[in-house]
Structures are given as structure tokens and as C-alpha cells.
Design a protein around this motif. Sequence first.
Motif, PDB file in Angstrom:
ATOM      1  N   LEU A 192       0.829  -1.207   0.000  1.00 54.70           N
ATOM      2  CA  LEU A 192       0.000   0.000   0.000  1.00 54.70           C
ATOM      3  C   LEU A 192       0.865   1.259   0.000  1.00 54.70           C
ATOM      4  O   LEU A 192       0.592   2.220  -0.728  1.00 54.70           O
ATOM      5  N   TYR A 193       1.911   1.253   0.799  1.00 59.94           N
ATOM      6  CA  TYR A 193       2.784   2.420   0.850  1.00 59.94           C
ATOM      7  C   TYR A 193       3.530   2.594  -0.479  1.00 59.94           C
ATOM      8  O   TYR A 193       3.657   3.713  -0.990  1.00 59.94           O
ATOM      9  N   THR A 194       4.004   1.498  -1.052  1.00 58.68           N
ATOM     10  CA  THR A 194       4.696   1.572  -2.336  1.00 58.68           C
ATOM     11  C   THR A 194       3.779   2.122  -3.420  1.00 58.68           C
ATOM     12  O   THR A 194       4.181   2.946  -4.247  1.00 58.68           O
TER      13      THR A 194
ATOM     14  N   SER B 245       9.000  -7.456   6.601  1.00 60.19           N
ATOM     15  CA  SER B 245       7.645  -7.494   6.054  1.00 60.19           C
ATOM     16  C   SER B 245       7.274  -6.191   5.366  1.00 60.19           C
ATOM     17  O   SER B 245       6.613  -6.189   4.325  1.00 60.19           O
ATOM     18  N   PHE B 246       7.667  -5.049   5.943  1.00 59.18           N
ATOM     19  CA  PHE B 246       7.285  -3.756   5.396  1.00 59.18           C
ATOM     20  C   PHE B 246       8.077  -3.400   4.136  1.00 59.18           C
ATOM     21  O   PHE B 246       7.597  -2.669   3.279  1.00 59.18           O
ATOM     22  N   GLY B 247       9.309  -3.858   4.049  1.00 64.28           N
ATOM     23  CA  GLY B 247      10.154  -3.448   2.948  1.00 64.28           C
ATOM     24  C   GLY B 247      10.885  -2.156   3.281  1.00 64.28           C
ATOM     25  O   GLY B 247      10.509  -1.417   4.207  1.00 64.28           O
ATOM     26  N   GLY B 248      11.927  -1.863   2.511  1.00 70.00           N
ATOM     27  CA  GLY B 248      12.778  -0.723   2.795  1.00 70.00           C
ATOM     28  C   GLY B 248      12.076   0.622   2.839  1.00 70.00           C
ATOM     29  O   GLY B 248      12.236   1.383   3.794  1.00 70.00           O
ATOM     30  N   PRO B 249      11.280   0.992   1.812  1.00 67.60           N
ATOM     31  CA  PRO B 249      10.667   2.336   1.804  1.00 67.60           C
ATOM     32  C   PRO B 249       9.774   2.605   3.012  1.00 67.60           C
ATOM     33  O   PRO B 249       9.896   3.642   3.659  1.00 67.60           O
ATOM     34  N   LEU B 250       8.853   1.680   3.305  1.00 64.37           N
ATOM     35  CA  LEU B 250       7.941   1.911   4.423  1.00 64.37           C
ATOM     36  C   LEU B 250       8.677   1.878   5.749  1.00 64.37           C
ATOM     37  O   LEU B 250       8.413   2.703   6.634  1.00 64.37           O
ATOM     38  N   TYR B 251       9.617   0.962   5.909  1.00 61.17           N
ATOM     39  CA  TYR B 251      10.355   0.878   7.175  1.00 61.17           C
ATOM     40  C   TYR B 251      11.152   2.155   7.414  1.00 61.17           C
ATOM     41  O   TYR B 251      11.158   2.703   8.533  1.00 61.17           O
ATOM     42  N   THR B 252      11.823   2.669   6.364  1.00 63.46           N
ATOM     43  CA  THR B 252      12.593   3.913   6.497  1.00 63.46           C
ATOM     44  C   THR B 252      11.673   5.077   6.838  1.00 63.46           C
ATOM     45  O   THR B 252      11.982   5.911   7.704  1.00 63.46           O
ATOM     46  N   HIS B 253      10.527   5.143   6.161  1.00 61.52           N
ATOM     47  CA  HIS B 253       9.578   6.227   6.412  1.00 61.52           C
ATOM     48  C   HIS B 253       9.051   6.188   7.846  1.00 61.52           C
ATOM     49  O   HIS B 253       8.997   7.227   8.528  1.00 61.52           O
ATOM     50  N   LEU B 254       8.672   5.006   8.327  1.00 57.77           N
ATOM     51  CA  LEU B 254       8.136   4.905   9.680  1.00 57.77           C
ATOM     52  C   LEU B 254       9.212   5.195  10.731  1.00 57.77           C
ATOM     53  O   LEU B 254       8.911   5.771  11.781  1.00 57.77           O
ATOM     54  N   THR B 255      10.444   4.803  10.455  1.00 61.24           N
ATOM     55  CA  THR B 255      11.535   5.100  11.387  1.00 61.24           C
ATOM     56  C   THR B 255      11.692   6.602  11.563  1.00 61.24           C
ATOM     57  O   THR B 255      11.813   7.110  12.690  1.00 61.24           O
ATOM     58  N   LYS B 256      11.665   7.359  10.460  1.00 60.71           N
ATOM     59  CA  LYS B 256      11.759   8.819  10.554  1.00 60.71           C
ATOM     60  C   LYS B 256      10.541   9.404  11.260  1.00 60.71           C
ATOM     61  O   LYS B 256      10.667  10.330  12.073  1.00 60.71           O
TER      62      LYS B 256
END
Length: 508
Positions: free
Chosen positions: A79-81, A398-409
Motif C-alpha cells: 500500500l505504501y509503495t 515485512s514492510f520493505g525498505g521504503p515503508l520501514y525507512t519512512h516509519l523510522t523517521k
Amino acid sequence: MTPRTLLAALVSTALLATPALVQAQAGGAPAAPAPAPATKEAAPAQAAPPPAEKVPDAVFDKALADYFAGNARAAAGPLYTWLLSAPRTHENYAWGQYFLARSLIDLGFTHAGGVYLSRIARERTHPEVLPRALETLRELTDRPHDEVMIDEQVFGALDLGFLPEEAGAYAHYQQGLVDLRVGNERWATTHFSKLPEGSAEASRARYALLVTRLREVKEPNDELIEDFLGLSKDEKLTRESRNEAALAVARLRYERQDYPGALEAYGLVKLPELDPGRATLYLEEAWTRYKLGEVRAALGILTTLDAPSFRDEFLPDKYLLRALIYRDLCHYLPAKRAAKELTRRFADSLEAIRAREDLTQDVRLRRAASAQGATRRAARYLEVLELEGERLGRYAGSFGGPLYTHLTKTYDLAHAEARRTYQARLEESVRKQADTLLRAAEQVRLMEYEVGLKLYERVKKGAKVVAPPEEELLSPSQVGFTFDGEYWNDELRSYRVHLESRCIEENP
């Protein structure tokens, strides 16, 4: 602290300059800086990030199917992608934000879900998605949440003309609270008058209005007390709000020296079965019984406050009240010991106050400040962010790089702001706790001096022992057991201490 005390409660920028380095020549004149080498063309600007690769709508459809199949973990990343590449004018863009938010909330990331729901509420691009987003946001307000983002920036700024009934009621309630905070009760009343009669928001609005008026009046009248009494029995309020209303009745009656009425109001506070209760509630009831002359019952409640459940509570007035009771019964040495217990137990905190140290680093004062009001809400929200931030690492794959990076920030920024808010509220609250401790310590010193005089007072010939005040004994249906140091939750409010009076009375 006494009910009377509880009633009284509601950047410069530095410019850093780097000095120029000057080289002295033989003649004493400063050397001119060497000219920059000529270039044929200016340095190229930093390349903009490439546009996100187009993601087909089939990815959105598959993620939606995963969500409805109960697999929010598989739905969140796609969904985020898809949202990264989809234009905001896409007919399903708002739905993508909504189901991404619901997926994150289902996985335990309430703050991240609230961020996307708040975007939907502010953008208002899809009239079918907006009511669902607002209803989910309203549900999030029952938990620790970002009050600025949700309460103020969403519900506090909504156009109220197009909202469905339930979301509109909550928005009116929040906007009325904002008006009350800035001192505009007339506007707040206008918002509150639009709430459906008999709704939970209407009851909460009446409670907010009464609390505001209580802060403004010097002598609360009978009508105000009756209004609080009515709210204490309003089932549409939460149990916590009903208990707070009952406590307000008790404290107002105590202030008016209606001690039997205050004791009756304390009995209206309903706690869960086998719950150990509130330490402040027991202490206030002990003060009320002391004013009624029921000193042995008051001393029994103070025994309750020595239970393990309450040993870490910040209750300096507990030692003062115990010393007063011993003094009134002429047990002067126990009175001195009770008074000294306060200065012994809080010695580190008192020393930190006198040395003007950073009081937020004092464990006792910090714990007491973090357990009340706005500081408590800020502390709980900060704990939620820390827990959700730690949980994020389990979903990196599970989230993948883009979503994980975004949520971390997202969580890093939210945690920094929550930490700043908590620290600001903590500094204000910890000063109030320090004032409470200093007042109790001063009263204890006066008590020690008075008891010291009594210890060396000569007893005149012919003096006789004063008969202690009569207190109600156990009825035939009651059974008394000798206290053996064990505390049982269902017995905490029934302890009584048998202590004979040693006072004497001089003959005229």
C-alpha cells in the motif's frame, strides 16, 4: 495532601561565526586571499531524486485483498509503495491512505496510523473516506495519542457543517474545549449547545464547564455542588470521570466544613473489585475522619497507606496527619517519631530543593509529577511511542525498505517532540510537588517544636486523665481480627487502630 490543598489545583538562537584566518607578510600587511580558479561553467546542482517508478493498480487491489483477508502485515508495504507513485488525484488515493492507516493500527502502530488518518482529515479530498477516517481518529483518542495533531489540528479546526452526527459531536466537543482553554466560555457554550442531549460528549462537556467555573469562583455554591453530584451518577461518563466528579463534591463539602457530607461523597467513588484503590482518596478520607473526631478510624486508614501498593506514593501529608493524631492523644514520643519520618524519608528530595538542583532528576519528585494531569498524559504518550518504535524492528522485512525507512523517521520525529513536551510539563509539575513537600516539612518542624514543649510540661497536682471521645464499636454482625502485617485489598478501607488517650486535664 489535604482536600483543601487538592482543590486549589488547574529560545534564543546563537550565531556562530568562524573568524577569518589572516596571514602576515614580511611587510606587515595582510595577504590577499588567492582568487578561486576559473571554471568554464558553474558546478551542477545536486541531482533531484528520480521519480518513483509507476506501480500498477493491481498492487493496490492485491494489498486490499490481503487486508480484508486479515493479513495487515502483507498489505502495509505494498500500500505504501503504491501511494508513493500514485497521483493524489487518483480516485483510490484516499482509500490507500485509509487502509494503510488501518493496517498499521491493526499491527500496533497507532501513532503512524493516526498520521495518515489526520492527512485524510486535513486534505478532505474524498467525501466517502473522510467520515471513516474521523471515526477511527475518534476511537484513537481513547488511548494515549498526539493531542496537538488529532485534537487541535484535526477536530479543533474542522468545518463542522458537513460532518456526520457522531464525528460532528466530537468535533464540537473538542472545539469547545479549545475555547475553554483560552478563557472564552461563551463560544465554548455555543459549541456544547449543539451536542446531542444525552450523549457522552454532552456529559463530558458539562463536566468541563463545571471544572472551569470551579477555578473561577471563590465560594462554590450549592448549585455547583449539586451539578457535580449529578455528574458523579451519570453512566454516560467514564468511571474515572464519575469518580473525579464525586471527589470534587467531597472536596467542596470539606472546604465548607461539611465533613459528614464529604465522607458520604467519598463513598460514591467506585473502584474495580479487589482494586487497591487510590492513595490520595484514602488520605483525603483520613483527613475528613480526623476533622470529625474519628481519630482511630483515621489512624486505621493511615495504616492502609503503609501497604506495599502505596509505599512509593508521594504523600508527605500522611506523616503530618499521623503526628497530629498522636499529639491529640498525647502520645508525644510517637508523634515526634512520625514527624521525623517525613524528613528522613524525603531527605534526598529536601536536600535537592534547598541546593536548587535540577528537580526533574529527583526520583520521588519526578514520579509524583508524572502521575498527575497533563504530565501523566504526556508520559503515557511517550511510553506508547517508545514501545511502538521498538516494535518497528520486528517488521523491517515485512514492510520493505521504503515503508520501514519512512516509519523510522516518523517515530524519531514524534519521539523527539513528545520528549520535549513531556519535559516542559514535567518541569512545571515537579515545582508544584516540591512546594507541597516544603509546606509539609515546615508544618512538621512546627509540630516537633510543639511536641517538644509538651514533653517537658509539668503536670500539676490533681490533674486527671481526659476521657477519649466515643467511637462506634463493632456491631454484632462484624468481626474484628488483630492486624498481623498482612494487607488484603478487600480490607484496606476497614482498618481501625485501638489507641488509648494519655491526655490529662487540670482541675480549675
